[in-house]
Scaffold this motif. Structure first.
Motif, PDB file in Angstrom:
ATOM      1  N   VAL A  96      20.855  -1.153 -10.936  1.00 43.56           N
ATOM      2  CA  VAL A  96      22.170  -1.586 -10.446  1.00 43.56           C
ATOM      3  C   VAL A  96      21.991  -2.427  -9.175  1.00 43.56           C
ATOM      4  O   VAL A  96      22.614  -3.481  -9.010  1.00 43.56           O
ATOM      5  CB  VAL A  96      23.102  -0.375 -10.182  1.00 43.56           C
ATOM      6  CG1 VAL A  96      24.434  -0.834  -9.608  1.00 43.56           C
ATOM      7  CG2 VAL A  96      23.328   0.417 -11.471  1.00 43.56           C
ATOM      8  N   TYR A  97      21.108  -1.976  -8.294  1.00 36.60           N
ATOM      9  CA  TYR A  97      20.836  -2.696  -7.047  1.00 36.60           C
ATOM     10  C   TYR A  97      20.281  -4.094  -7.333  1.00 36.60           C
ATOM     11  O   TYR A  97      20.745  -5.087  -6.766  1.00 36.60           O
ATOM     12  CB  TYR A  97      19.858  -1.898  -6.180  1.00 36.60           C
ATOM     13  CG  TYR A  97      19.496  -2.583  -4.886  1.00 36.60           C
ATOM     14  CD1 TYR A  97      20.384  -2.600  -3.817  1.00 36.60           C
ATOM     15  CD2 TYR A  97      18.263  -3.228  -4.742  1.00 36.60           C
ATOM     16  CE1 TYR A  97      20.058  -3.244  -2.632  1.00 36.60           C
ATOM     17  CE2 TYR A  97      17.929  -3.875  -3.563  1.00 36.60           C
ATOM     18  CZ  TYR A  97      18.835  -3.879  -2.507  1.00 36.60           C
ATOM     19  OH  TYR A  97      18.510  -4.522  -1.338  1.00 36.60           O
ATOM     20  N   ASN A  98      19.297  -4.166  -8.227  1.00 36.90           N
ATOM     21  CA  ASN A  98      18.684  -5.463  -8.553  1.00 36.90           C
ATOM     22  C   ASN A  98      19.700  -6.442  -9.131  1.00 36.90           C
ATOM     23  O   ASN A  98      19.708  -7.618  -8.778  1.00 36.90           O
ATOM     24  CB  ASN A  98      17.532  -5.286  -9.546  1.00 36.90           C
ATOM     25  CG  ASN A  98      16.323  -4.628  -8.899  1.00 36.90           C
ATOM     26  OD1 ASN A  98      16.253  -4.509  -7.680  1.00 36.90           O
ATOM     27  ND2 ASN A  98      15.375  -4.192  -9.714  1.00 36.90           N
ATOM     28  N   THR A 112      28.912   6.371  -8.790  1.00 41.50           N
ATOM     29  CA  THR A 112      28.422   7.744  -8.646  1.00 41.50           C
ATOM     30  C   THR A 112      27.555   8.043  -9.861  1.00 41.50           C
ATOM     31  O   THR A 112      27.614   7.330 -10.854  1.00 41.50           O
ATOM     32  CB  THR A 112      29.577   8.765  -8.611  1.00 41.50           C
ATOM     33  OG1 THR A 112      30.167   8.851  -9.912  1.00 41.50           O
ATOM     34  CG2 THR A 112      30.647   8.379  -7.589  1.00 41.50           C
ATOM     35  N   LEU A 113      26.780   9.104  -9.798  1.00 40.05           N
ATOM     36  CA  LEU A 113      25.996   9.541 -10.950  1.00 40.05           C
ATOM     37  C   LEU A 113      25.780  11.048 -10.863  1.00 40.05           C
ATOM     38  O   LEU A 113      25.268  11.548  -9.860  1.00 40.05           O
ATOM     39  CB  LEU A 113      24.638   8.827 -10.987  1.00 40.05           C
ATOM     40  CG  LEU A 113      23.674   9.278 -12.094  1.00 40.05           C
ATOM     41  CD1 LEU A 113      24.225   8.949 -13.472  1.00 40.05           C
ATOM     42  CD2 LEU A 113      22.293   8.623 -11.916  1.00 40.05           C
ATOM     43  N   VAL A 126      21.085  16.399 -11.392  1.00 45.21           N
ATOM     44  CA  VAL A 126      20.901  15.414 -10.332  1.00 45.21           C
ATOM     45  C   VAL A 126      22.290  14.894  -9.962  1.00 45.21           C
ATOM     46  O   VAL A 126      23.182  14.826 -10.820  1.00 45.21           O
ATOM     47  CB  VAL A 126      19.963  14.256 -10.778  1.00 45.21           C
ATOM     48  CG1 VAL A 126      20.572  13.447 -11.913  1.00 45.21           C
ATOM     49  CG2 VAL A 126      19.599  13.341  -9.601  1.00 45.21           C
ATOM     50  N   HIS A 127      22.460  14.529  -8.689  1.00 42.73           N
ATOM     51  CA  HIS A 127      23.809  14.217  -8.227  1.00 42.73           C
ATOM     52  C   HIS A 127      23.768  13.203  -7.088  1.00 42.73           C
ATOM     53  O   HIS A 127      23.022  13.359  -6.132  1.00 42.73           O
ATOM     54  CB  HIS A 127      24.455  15.529  -7.751  1.00 42.73           C
ATOM     55  CG  HIS A 127      25.750  15.346  -7.030  1.00 42.73           C
ATOM     56  ND1 HIS A 127      26.911  15.002  -7.687  1.00 42.73           N
ATOM     57  CD2 HIS A 127      26.068  15.429  -5.717  1.00 42.73           C
ATOM     58  CE1 HIS A 127      27.885  14.911  -6.799  1.00 42.73           C
ATOM     59  NE2 HIS A 127      27.396  15.155  -5.598  1.00 42.73           N
ATOM     60  N   ILE A 128      24.585  12.145  -7.226  1.00 45.34           N
ATOM     61  CA  ILE A 128      24.772  11.155  -6.157  1.00 45.34           C
ATOM     62  C   ILE A 128      26.248  10.762  -6.160  1.00 45.34           C
ATOM     63  O   ILE A 128      26.787  10.378  -7.206  1.00 45.34           O
ATOM     64  CB  ILE A 128      23.926   9.876  -6.393  1.00 45.34           C
ATOM     65  CG1 ILE A 128      22.435  10.200  -6.474  1.00 45.34           C
ATOM     66  CG2 ILE A 128      24.152   8.833  -5.313  1.00 45.34           C
ATOM     67  CD1 ILE A 128      21.809   9.767  -7.746  1.00 45.34           C
ATOM     68  N   GLY A 129      26.904  10.860  -5.020  1.00 47.94           N
ATOM     69  CA  GLY A 129      28.310  10.455  -4.933  1.00 47.94           C
ATOM     70  C   GLY A 129      29.259  11.632  -4.932  1.00 47.94           C
ATOM     71  O   GLY A 129      28.925  12.719  -4.471  1.00 47.94           O
ATOM     72  N   ILE A 174      32.706   7.436   0.108  1.00 46.54           N
ATOM     73  CA  ILE A 174      31.478   8.163  -0.179  1.00 46.54           C
ATOM     74  C   ILE A 174      30.314   7.608   0.645  1.00 46.54           C
ATOM     75  O   ILE A 174      30.302   6.447   1.029  1.00 46.54           O
ATOM     76  CB  ILE A 174      31.145   8.221  -1.691  1.00 46.54           C
ATOM     77  CG1 ILE A 174      30.900   6.856  -2.300  1.00 46.54           C
ATOM     78  CG2 ILE A 174      32.232   8.943  -2.447  1.00 46.54           C
ATOM     79  CD1 ILE A 174      30.494   6.941  -3.765  1.00 46.54           C
ATOM     80  N   THR A 175      29.390   8.485   0.967  1.00 45.98           N
ATOM     81  CA  THR A 175      28.293   8.144   1.879  1.00 45.98           C
ATOM     82  C   THR A 175      27.041   7.694   1.131  1.00 45.98           C
ATOM     83  O   THR A 175      26.109   7.179   1.730  1.00 45.98           O
ATOM     84  CB  THR A 175      27.945   9.360   2.763  1.00 45.98           C
ATOM     85  OG1 THR A 175      27.739  10.495   1.917  1.00 45.98           O
ATOM     86  CG2 THR A 175      29.071   9.677   3.731  1.00 45.98           C
ATOM     87  N   GLN A 176      27.024   7.879  -0.183  1.00 43.53           N
ATOM     88  CA  GLN A 176      25.866   7.466  -0.965  1.00 43.53           C
ATOM     89  C   GLN A 176      26.316   7.172  -2.399  1.00 43.53           C
ATOM     90  O   GLN A 176      27.148   7.878  -2.940  1.00 43.53           O
ATOM     91  CB  GLN A 176      24.802   8.579  -0.977  1.00 43.53           C
ATOM     92  CG  GLN A 176      23.552   8.183  -1.702  1.00 43.53           C
ATOM     93  CD  GLN A 176      22.420   9.206  -1.581  1.00 43.53           C
ATOM     94  OE1 GLN A 176      21.341   8.847  -1.212  1.00 43.53           O
ATOM     95  NE2 GLN A 176      22.669  10.463  -1.911  1.00 43.53           N
ATOM     96  N   ALA A 177      25.775   6.102  -2.952  1.00 40.84           N
ATOM     97  CA  ALA A 177      26.096   5.759  -4.340  1.00 40.84           C
ATOM     98  C   ALA A 177      24.909   5.054  -4.959  1.00 40.84           C
ATOM     99  O   ALA A 177      24.040   4.537  -4.263  1.00 40.84           O
ATOM    100  CB  ALA A 177      27.335   4.867  -4.401  1.00 40.84           C
ATOM    101  N   VAL A 178      24.884   5.026  -6.283  1.00 37.85           N
ATOM    102  CA  VAL A 178      23.840   4.311  -7.018  1.00 37.85           C
ATOM    103  C   VAL A 178      24.116   2.808  -6.914  1.00 37.85           C
ATOM    104  O   VAL A 178      25.222   2.359  -7.212  1.00 37.85           O
ATOM    105  CB  VAL A 178      23.847   4.759  -8.498  1.00 37.85           C
ATOM    106  CG1 VAL A 178      23.032   3.812  -9.360  1.00 37.85           C
ATOM    107  CG2 VAL A 178      23.331   6.188  -8.618  1.00 37.85           C
ATOM    108  N   GLY A 179      23.109   2.048  -6.474  1.00 41.23           N
ATOM    109  CA  GLY A 179      23.198   0.595  -6.498  1.00 41.23           C
ATOM    110  C   GLY A 179      23.536  -0.089  -5.192  1.00 41.23           C
ATOM    111  O   GLY A 179      23.438  -1.304  -5.092  1.00 41.23           O
ATOM    112  N   LEU A 180      23.952   0.679  -4.183  1.00 40.19           N
ATOM    113  CA  LEU A 180      24.376   0.041  -2.929  1.00 40.19           C
ATOM    114  C   LEU A 180      23.221  -0.265  -1.999  1.00 40.19           C
ATOM    115  O   LEU A 180      23.303  -1.167  -1.176  1.00 40.19           O
ATOM    116  CB  LEU A 180      25.410   0.908  -2.194  1.00 40.19           C
ATOM    117  CG  LEU A 180      26.774   1.048  -2.877  1.00 40.19           C
ATOM    118  CD1 LEU A 180      27.747   1.744  -1.958  1.00 40.19           C
ATOM    119  CD2 LEU A 180      27.331  -0.306  -3.310  1.00 40.19           C
TER     120      LEU A 180
END
Length: 254
Positions: A96-98, A112-113, A126-129, A174-180
């Motif tokens: 996602v970042y790339n 989120t994931l 596993v958890h993000i967001g 949110i303080t953390q997310a996938v891809g940011l």
């Protein structure tokens, strides 16, 4: 361990998603694989470019893992499962970042994931967001993930109570997310399960609107099936305004 010809009952997982009452598109995605008892949900962030694409890319990583893993993961231990989940989350973040780096229109897109393996004796996740996992055990609903959110940090510092946090104006930050960003720190853990337990994964379109966990528990407990429970949860979120996309995934433990 599964032998050839055996299989899990196909009603082990049920997932439903709804665009809600206000949004132009659904940026939530879900995926589950009965064979490996693997699931994942992702809530693309609407404040950023194309959250729907971010959530889909994140879950493609899980779909590909299933496609490339011919033998069901029934004989993996908890540590191996956690390692797989961590690796997949980091790969999802990278993709996602790339994509955001390579194309102006996708810059700063994120999602989120929340993903996991549901085994007869434990949930590896596993958890993000700020999407969430809950477990219903002996009629008690327990939230087992901790939101990566500004409000959660305020709760941990004692600045506000959990009850205030549920209706706080900044609860969507949110303080953390996938891809940011290039690096993420996914939370991974194991939670014990017993036969008869129900695992609930949901996006904030559900838990921001049904703010009382007792109500969520009652909706699940009183439903005649997982399918009915998922429909009733979404209906209730819509009745409370449906201000966001809402996704519900339920799994029962044999």
């Amino acid at each position: 361990m599964l032998t050839k010809g055996e299989g899990y009952h196909s009603m082990n997982f049920i997932a439903k998603t709804d665009i809600g009452n206000l949004r132009d598109r659904n940026e939530d995605s879900y995926f589950f694989d009965e064979k490996n008892r693997l699931f994942a949900i992702a809530d693309g962030m609407s404040g950023h470019a194309r959250g729907d694409i971010a959530s889909r890319i994140a879950l493609q990583v899980f779909e590909e893992w299933v496609a490339e893993t011919p033998i069901p993961a029934s004989d993996l231990g908890p540590i191996n499962r956690l390692n797989i989940l961590q690796k997949l989350a980091i790969e999802a973040n990278q993709r996602v970042y790339n994509m955001g780096q390579e194309s102006l229109q996708y810059q700063r897109m994120g999602t989120t994931l929340t993903a996991g393996f549901v085994t007869p004796s434990y949930l590896a996740y596993v958890h993000i967001g700020d999407s969430r996992l809950y477990v219903l055990h002996n009629d008690i609903l327990t939230q087992i993930t901790t939101d990566d959110s500004l409000v959660q940090k305020m709760i941990e510092k004692g600045e506000i109570t959990p009850e205030e946090g549920r209706i706080h104006a900044k609860r969507n930050i949110i303080t953390q997310a996938v891809g940011l960003s290039e690096e993420i720190t996914p939370a991974t853990d194991i939670f014990p399960l017993a036969p008869g337990d129900i695992v609930l994964a949901c996006t904030d379109g559900l838990h921001d609107l049904i703010t009382d966990d007792t109500e969520t528990r009652n909706i699940i407990s009183s439903a005649p099936s997982l399918e009915a429970a998922s429909e009733n949860l979404i209906s209730r979120a819509l009745a409370y305004g449906g201000t966001d996309n809402v996704t519900v995934l339920l799994s029962n433990v044999d």
